[in-house]
Design a protein around this motif. Structure first.
Motif, mmCIF file in Angstrom:
data_model
loop_
_atom_site.group_PDB
_atom_site.id
_atom_site.type_symbol
_atom_site.label_atom_id
_atom_site.label_comp_id
_atom_site.label_asym_id
_atom_site.label_seq_id
_atom_site.Cartn_x
_atom_site.Cartn_y
_atom_site.Cartn_z
ATOM 1 N N ASP A 62 0.834 -1.195 0.000
ATOM 2 C CA ASP A 62 0.000 0.000 0.000
ATOM 3 C C ASP A 62 0.874 1.253 0.000
ATOM 4 O OD1 ASP A 62 1.049 -0.202 2.497
ATOM 5 O OD2 ASP A 62 -0.815 0.170 3.579
ATOM 6 N N ALA A 63 0.216 2.416 0.010
ATOM 7 C CA ALA A 63 0.950 3.683 -0.077
ATOM 8 C C ALA A 63 1.878 3.888 1.112
ATOM 9 C CB ALA A 63 -0.034 4.855 -0.186
ATOM 10 N N ALA A 64 1.459 3.437 2.283
ATOM 11 C CA ALA A 64 2.299 3.589 3.474
ATOM 12 C C ALA A 64 3.411 2.553 3.528
ATOM 13 C CB ALA A 64 1.442 3.509 4.734
ATOM 14 N N GLY A 65 3.299 1.477 2.765
ATOM 15 C CA GLY A 65 4.313 0.445 2.771
ATOM 16 C C GLY A 65 4.235 -0.493 3.949
ATOM 17 N N THR A 66 3.089 -0.553 4.614
ATOM 18 C CA THR A 66 2.948 -1.391 5.795
ATOM 19 C C THR A 66 2.062 -2.612 5.566
ATOM 20 O OG1 THR A 66 1.091 -0.007 6.533
ATOM 21 C CG2 THR A 66 3.301 0.559 7.337
ATOM 22 N N GLU A 67 1.265 -2.612 4.492
ATOM 23 C CA GLU A 67 0.333 -3.713 4.246
ATOM 24 C C GLU A 67 0.534 -4.259 2.831
ATOM 25 O OE1 GLU A 67 -4.506 -4.604 4.161
ATOM 26 O OE2 GLU A 67 -3.714 -2.621 4.732
ATOM 27 N N PHE A 68 0.642 -5.550 2.723
ATOM 28 C CA PHE A 68 0.814 -6.200 1.432
ATOM 29 C C PHE A 68 -0.545 -6.313 0.759
ATOM 30 C CE2 PHE A 68 1.100 -9.911 -1.352
ATOM 31 C CZ PHE A 68 2.231 -9.586 -2.100
ATOM 32 N N VAL A 69 -0.691 -5.725 -0.433
ATOM 33 C CA VAL A 69 -1.978 -5.706 -1.127
ATOM 34 C C VAL A 69 -1.949 -6.513 -2.411
ATOM 35 C CG1 VAL A 69 -2.647 -3.468 -0.165
ATOM 36 C CG2 VAL A 69 -1.352 -3.559 -2.315
ATOM 37 N N GLY A 70 -0.827 -7.064 -2.794
ATOM 38 C CA GLY A 70 -0.764 -7.886 -3.998
ATOM 39 C C GLY A 70 -0.943 -7.065 -5.266
ATOM 40 N N LEU A 71 -1.875 -7.482 -6.109
ATOM 41 C CA LEU A 71 -2.114 -6.821 -7.398
ATOM 42 C C LEU A 71 -3.223 -5.780 -7.338
ATOM 43 C CD1 LEU A 71 -1.881 -9.922 -9.765
ATOM 44 C CD2 LEU A 71 -0.086 -8.261 -9.215
ATOM 45 N N ASP A 72 -3.652 -5.393 -6.134
ATOM 46 C CA ASP A 72 -4.746 -4.425 -6.030
ATOM 47 C C ASP A 72 -4.378 -3.084 -6.659
ATOM 48 O OD1 ASP A 72 -6.168 -6.340 -4.775
ATOM 49 O OD2 ASP A 72 -5.956 -5.524 -2.747
ATOM 50 N N ASN A 73 -3.135 -2.672 -6.511
ATOM 51 C CA ASN A 73 -2.728 -1.400 -7.115
ATOM 52 C C ASN A 73 -2.842 -1.446 -8.634
ATOM 53 O OD1 ASN A 73 -2.109 -0.201 -4.632
ATOM 54 N ND2 ASN A 73 -0.039 -1.060 -4.642
ATOM 55 N N TYR A 74 -2.461 -2.562 -9.233
ATOM 56 C CA TYR A 74 -2.562 -2.691 -10.686
ATOM 57 C C TYR A 74 -4.017 -2.753 -11.134
ATOM 58 C CZ TYR A 74 2.436 -3.646 -10.624
ATOM 59 O OH TYR A 74 3.794 -3.548 -10.448
ATOM 60 N N VAL A 75 -4.852 -3.443 -10.355
ATOM 61 C CA VAL A 75 -6.278 -3.508 -10.693
ATOM 62 C C VAL A 75 -6.898 -2.128 -10.622
ATOM 63 C CG1 VAL A 75 -8.513 -4.438 -9.997
ATOM 64 C CG2 VAL A 75 -6.476 -5.901 -9.946
ATOM 65 N N ARG A 76 -6.561 -1.371 -9.571
ATOM 66 C CA ARG A 76 -7.101 -0.018 -9.432
ATOM 67 C C ARG A 76 -6.587 0.894 -10.543
ATOM 68 N NH1 ARG A 76 -5.075 0.920 -4.971
ATOM 69 N NH2 ARG A 76 -6.738 0.038 -3.701
ATOM 70 N N MET A 77 -5.344 0.715 -10.936
ATOM 71 C CA MET A 77 -4.764 1.585 -11.960
ATOM 72 C C MET A 77 -5.412 1.359 -13.313
ATOM 73 S SD MET A 77 -0.775 1.921 -13.144
ATOM 74 C CE MET A 77 -0.710 0.208 -13.677
ATOM 75 N N PHE A 78 -5.630 0.103 -13.682
ATOM 76 C CA PHE A 78 -6.155 -0.188 -15.008
ATOM 77 C C PHE A 78 -7.674 -0.184 -15.061
ATOM 78 C CE2 PHE A 78 -1.876 -2.003 -15.408
ATOM 79 C CZ PHE A 78 -1.495 -1.419 -16.611
ATOM 80 N N THR A 79 -8.332 0.181 -13.974
ATOM 81 C CA THR A 79 -9.789 0.364 -14.001
ATOM 82 C C THR A 79 -10.179 1.820 -13.873
ATOM 83 O OG1 THR A 79 -9.820 -0.088 -11.604
ATOM 84 C CG2 THR A 79 -10.293 -1.930 -13.101
ATOM 85 N N ARG A 80 -9.212 2.730 -13.812
ATOM 86 C CA ARG A 80 -9.508 4.160 -13.729
ATOM 87 C C ARG A 80 -9.427 4.779 -15.116
ATOM 88 N NH1 ARG A 80 -6.058 7.129 -9.218
ATOM 89 N NH2 ARG A 80 -7.316 8.819 -10.100
ATOM 90 N N PRO A 81 -10.333 5.715 -15.438
ATOM 91 C CA PRO A 81 -10.286 6.351 -16.772
ATOM 92 C C PRO A 81 -9.055 7.230 -16.962
ATOM 93 C CG PRO A 81 -11.955 7.380 -15.378
ATOM 94 C CD PRO A 81 -11.493 6.155 -14.651
ATOM 95 N N ASP A 82 -8.477 7.749 -15.863
ATOM 96 C CA ASP A 82 -7.288 8.593 -16.001
ATOM 97 C C ASP A 82 -6.126 7.814 -16.604
ATOM 98 O OD1 ASP A 82 -8.819 10.493 -14.812
ATOM 99 O OD2 ASP A 82 -7.896 10.318 -12.831
ATOM 100 N N THR A 83 -6.038 6.535 -16.268
ATOM 101 C CA THR A 83 -4.950 5.728 -16.810
ATOM 102 C C THR A 83 -5.062 5.587 -18.318
ATOM 103 O OG1 THR A 83 -4.842 4.482 -14.738
ATOM 104 C CG2 THR A 83 -3.810 3.494 -16.674
#
Length: 220
Positions: A62-83
């Motif tokens: 995650d952004a703080a670097g304390t929690e392992f989120v796996g591929l959630d960042n990639y999923v969020r990135m490629f589901t946003r119209p800004d990307t």
């Protein structure tokens, strides 16, 4: 005494200062080449490979670097119209910019070599390269200066405007007593004596009522 051929091949003779013909390796040993490549490999590993691997690893948290989120960042990135907007802009830039640069280069090449006025066109194209961007920026900053005494463009505009346009009028304004102002036919006022460039001149006008001022300005 006659030599007898026994069928056994003669031993290979060694050349002076080197191995026997057909044996050995030409050039330095492999470990020596690796020794010379080691600094470049270390540089690439530290400044290229390691940042790439660390960025991939860091993207799984995650952004703080304390929690392992796996591929959630990639999923969020490629589901946003800004990307997709950013990807589209990059594709347009990659496709358009090289094409424009190539076409412009071909046009400049033809204009500088294949036309009658090639020399004049070369001067127009390459003259800006003789002046640095910093110097040209300072020059144009002075050219567009608001003060007519310094800004060339504003000086030309104000000179033409003062020559062509009639004298400005301020409704209801009257000059103070004892001031060297003369009334013009258009309702404005002008100085009775010429003024040298750069001199400051006060124009004391009185008698303007609040309702005649532009805007919503009110006076007590």
């Amino acid at each position: 005494m006659t030599a007898v051929d026994t069928g056994t091949p003669a031993p290979e003779t060694e050349q002076a200062g080197g191995p026997a013909f057909g044996r050995g390796r030409l050039g330095p040993p492999p470990w020596l080449a690796l020794f010379f490549l080691l600094p470049a490999l270390l540089f690439l590993g530290i400044y290229v490979v390691y940042p790439i691997l660390f960025s991939v690893y860091r993207s799984l948290w995650d952004a703080a670097g304390t929690e392992f989120v796996g591929l959630d960042n990639y999923v969020r990135m490629f589901t946003r119209p800004d990307t997709f907007t950013a990807l589209r802009n990059n594709v347009i830039w990659i496709a358009v910019a090289p094409a424009v640069v190539t076409v412009a280069g071909l046009i400049f090449a033809v204009l500088t070599e294949r036309i009658r006025w090639a020399t004049a066109f070369k001067i127009v194209v390459f003259m800006p390269m003789a002046i640095s961007f910093l110097a040209s920026g300072v020059i144009f900053r002075i050219v567009y200066e608001q003060d007519p005494d310094r800004g060339l463009v504003n000086a030309v505009i104000t000179t033409v405007q003062d020559t062509v346009a009639p004298t400005g009028a301020y409704p209801g304004a009257n000059p103070r007593d004892g001031v060297p102002l003369e009334e013009t036919p258009g309702g404005g006022y002008r100085l009775g004596e010429p003024v040298a460039p750069g001199d400051a001149v006060t124009v004391p006008l009185v008698g303007v009522s609040p309702e005649e001022l532009p805007g919503d300005t009110e006076r007590a």
